[in-house]
Design an enzyme around this catalytic site. Sequence first.
Site, PDB file in Angstrom:
ATOM      1  CE  LYS A  13      -2.080  -1.366   3.854  1.00 23.31           C
ATOM      2  NZ  LYS A  13      -1.424  -2.638   4.203  1.00 23.31           N
ATOM      3  NE  ARG A  88      -4.740  -1.449  10.111  1.00 25.28           N
ATOM      4  CZ  ARG A  88      -3.608  -1.084   9.530  1.00 25.28           C
ATOM      5  NH1 ARG A  88      -3.864   0.001   8.861  1.00 25.28           N
ATOM      6  NH2 ARG A  88      -2.478  -1.659   9.657  1.00 25.28           N
ATOM      7  NE  ARG A 122       7.854  -2.604   6.349  1.00 27.12           N
ATOM      8  CZ  ARG A 122       6.234  -2.574   6.264  1.00 27.12           C
ATOM      9  NH1 ARG A 122       5.773  -1.967   5.456  1.00 27.12           N
ATOM     10  NH2 ARG A 122       5.823  -2.853   7.616  1.00 27.12           N
ATOM     11  NE  ARG A 155       6.178  -0.501   9.995  1.00 25.99           N
ATOM     12  CZ  ARG A 155       4.951  -0.600   9.286  1.00 25.99           C
ATOM     13  NH1 ARG A 155       4.829   0.124   8.093  1.00 25.99           N
ATOM     14  NH2 ARG A 155       3.811  -1.291   9.779  1.00 25.99           N
ATOM     15  NE  ARG A 166       1.999  -5.155  11.076  1.00 21.13           N
ATOM     16  CZ  ARG A 166       3.278  -4.997  10.100  1.00 21.13           C
ATOM     17  NH1 ARG A 166       4.288  -5.575  10.319  1.00 21.13           N
ATOM     18  NH2 ARG A 166       2.826  -4.351   9.235  1.00 21.13           N
TER      19      ARG A 166
HETATM   20  P1  AP5 Z   1       4.818  -1.712   1.888  1.00 18.30           P
HETATM   21  O1  AP5 Z   1       4.704  -0.759   0.869  1.00 18.30           O
HETATM   22  O2  AP5 Z   1       5.406  -1.028   3.263  1.00 18.30           O
HETATM   23  O3  AP5 Z   1       3.424  -2.255   2.203  1.00 18.30           O
HETATM   24  P2  AP5 Z   1       2.361  -1.779   3.431  1.00 18.30           P
HETATM   25  O4  AP5 Z   1       0.889  -2.449   2.504  1.00 18.30           O
HETATM   26  O5  AP5 Z   1       2.119  -0.114   3.313  1.00 18.30           O
HETATM   27  O6  AP5 Z   1       2.435  -2.680   4.337  1.00 18.30           O
HETATM   28  P3  AP5 Z   1       2.477  -2.149   6.183  1.00 18.30           P
HETATM   29  O7  AP5 Z   1       3.419  -3.117   6.855  1.00 18.30           O
HETATM   30  O8  AP5 Z   1       2.938  -0.603   6.203  1.00 18.30           O
HETATM   31  O9  AP5 Z   1       1.049  -2.065   6.354  1.00 18.30           O
HETATM   32  P4  AP5 Z   1       0.185  -2.139   7.783  1.00 18.30           P
HETATM   33  O10 AP5 Z   1      -1.083  -1.903   7.277  1.00 18.30           O
HETATM   34  O11 AP5 Z   1       0.593  -3.481   8.315  1.00 18.30           O
HETATM   35  O12 AP5 Z   1       1.054  -1.040   8.697  1.00 18.30           O
HETATM   36  P5  AP5 Z   1       0.590   0.572   8.721  1.00 18.30           P
HETATM   37  O13 AP5 Z   1       1.966   1.232   8.980  1.00 18.30           O
HETATM   38  O14 AP5 Z   1      -0.537   0.716   8.158  1.00 18.30           O
HETATM   39  O15 AP5 Z   1       5.606  -2.920   1.353  1.00 18.30           O
HETATM   40  C1  AP5 Z   1       6.109  -3.840   2.124  1.00 18.30           C
HETATM   41  C2  AP5 Z   1       7.565  -4.349   1.761  1.00 18.30           C
HETATM   42  O16 AP5 Z   1       7.390  -4.838   0.429  1.00 18.30           O
HETATM   43  C3  AP5 Z   1       8.528  -3.283   1.656  1.00 18.30           C
HETATM   44  O17 AP5 Z   1       9.769  -3.757   2.122  1.00 18.30           O
HETATM   45  C4  AP5 Z   1       8.617  -2.995  -0.129  1.00 18.30           C
HETATM   46  O18 AP5 Z   1       9.880  -2.521  -0.197  1.00 18.30           O
HETATM   47  C5  AP5 Z   1       8.276  -4.491  -0.473  1.00 18.30           C
HETATM   48  N1  AP5 Z   1       7.387  -4.444  -1.736  1.00 18.30           N
HETATM   49  C6  AP5 Z   1       6.265  -3.467  -2.215  1.00 18.30           C
HETATM   50  N2  AP5 Z   1       6.004  -3.849  -3.123  1.00 18.30           N
HETATM   51  C7  AP5 Z   1       6.472  -4.876  -3.673  1.00 18.30           C
HETATM   52  C8  AP5 Z   1       6.635  -5.692  -4.860  1.00 18.30           C
HETATM   53  N3  AP5 Z   1       5.824  -5.222  -5.878  1.00 18.30           N
HETATM   54  N4  AP5 Z   1       7.622  -6.648  -5.238  1.00 18.30           N
HETATM   55  C9  AP5 Z   1       8.263  -7.024  -4.151  1.00 18.30           C
HETATM   56  N5  AP5 Z   1       8.407  -6.343  -2.898  1.00 18.30           N
HETATM   57  C10 AP5 Z   1       7.752  -5.278  -2.620  1.00 18.30           C
HETATM   58  O19 AP5 Z   1       0.026   0.311  10.552  1.00 18.30           O
HETATM   59  C11 AP5 Z   1       0.943   0.068  11.305  1.00 18.30           C
HETATM   60  C12 AP5 Z   1       0.278   0.071  12.867  1.00 18.30           C
HETATM   61  O20 AP5 Z   1      -0.286   1.251  13.097  1.00 18.30           O
HETATM   62  C13 AP5 Z   1      -0.973  -0.852  12.883  1.00 18.30           C
HETATM   63  O21 AP5 Z   1      -0.421  -2.267  13.200  1.00 18.30           O
HETATM   64  C14 AP5 Z   1      -1.758  -0.234  14.003  1.00 18.30           C
HETATM   65  O22 AP5 Z   1      -1.372  -0.706  15.016  1.00 18.30           O
HETATM   66  C15 AP5 Z   1      -1.625   1.113  13.546  1.00 18.30           C
HETATM   67  N6  AP5 Z   1      -2.581   1.685  12.775  1.00 18.30           N
HETATM   68  C16 AP5 Z   1      -2.585   2.100  11.503  1.00 18.30           C
HETATM   69  N7  AP5 Z   1      -3.753   2.239  11.069  1.00 18.30           N
HETATM   70  C17 AP5 Z   1      -4.852   2.177  11.812  1.00 18.30           C
HETATM   71  C18 AP5 Z   1      -6.022   2.181  11.800  1.00 18.30           C
HETATM   72  N8  AP5 Z   1      -6.566   2.403  10.659  1.00 18.30           N
HETATM   73  N9  AP5 Z   1      -6.561   1.708  12.870  1.00 18.30           N
HETATM   74  C19 AP5 Z   1      -6.100   1.154  13.954  1.00 18.30           C
HETATM   75  N10 AP5 Z   1      -4.864   1.289  14.021  1.00 18.30           N
HETATM   76  C20 AP5 Z   1      -4.010   1.627  12.992  1.00 18.30           C
HETATM   77 MG    MG Z   2       2.669   1.069   5.057  1.00 18.74          MG
END
Ligand code: AP5
Ligand code: MG
Length: 210
Positions: A13, A88, A122, A155, A166
């Site tokens: 994402k 979410r 990552r 992270r 997660r």
């Molecule tokens: P990346 O682009 O970083 O993936 P992502 O989908 O953004 O994954 P996240 O881990 O950021 O999502 P998340 O939803 O768990 O975390 P968030 O920060 O939102 O890509 C991942 C890896 O793959 C990278 O190394 C990249 O280089 C690689 N990659 C990408 N595309 C690729 C491809 N095509 N091929 C190969 N490799 C590739 O949330 C974190 C925390 O915040 C949550 O756990 C929660 O505690 C809190 N939080 C956030 N939002 C909420 C909410 N709405 N409600 C409650 N708590 C929340």
């Molecule tokens: Mg992300």
Amino acid sequence: MKMVFLGPPGAGKGTVAAKAKDYYSIPHISTGDLFRNNIKNETELGKQVKAILASGSLVPDSITIEMVRQRIAEPDCEKGFILDGFPRTIAQADALADMVELDAVVNFVISNEEVVERLSGRRMCPSTGRIYHVKFNPPKVEGKDDETGEDLIQRDDDKPEAILHRLDVYAEQTEPLINYYREKGILKDVLTSNSMNPDKVFEATKAILK
Ligand code: AP5
Ligand code: MG
């Protein structure tokens, strides 16, 4: 264009949003990045959510919804935005529906095995949030950000126990949003895999949004 990027942890994402925000000239709003910035700056909110993020659980809806409400009321969101990681839960989706009318929800589909491979490799720039992968998207100089030269970090929630937690949280609380938005007729699936590089995933995303 007002859109949501949906998908499990590691679905890409944030990676696709970094490209899409320039292409569509709209802000990328990642609730995860907003929380991590608060943690880094040691704000009251940051202190409240630090342990929750490290464990991989969700921050309570009331806190998250209020944070998003304030962010999308800012002038740069008038023409649209990409919400990454919000909503979410069904409660968050209902709250968002009262705030704005969405144009599209992009659902990034990926297998759990590939998620684990992505998240364990990552790396992230602590100040800009720029995302890398040791194998799939390495920085020009190992361990350093391409633009600022800062040391890249891992992270807290990319440790194996937190990754598995997660994935469970996603399956229980967030996956139901796929049907929620499919029933509204605005869900668009983008199938991804580690053999499809980020540029290809972005091309597929643009095509589906046309
Ligand atoms: P990346 O682009 O970083 O993936 P992502 O989908 O953004 O994954 P996240 O881990 O950021 O999502 P998340 O939803 O768990 O975390 P968030 O920060 O939102 O890509 C991942 C890896 O793959 C990278 O190394 C990249 O280089 C690689 N990659 C990408 N595309 C690729 C491809 N095509 N091929 C190969 N490799 C590739 O949330 C974190 C925390 O915040 C949550 O756990 C929660 O505690 C809190 N939080 C956030 N939002 C909420 C909410 N709405 N409600 C409650 N708590 C929340
Ligand atoms: Mg992300």
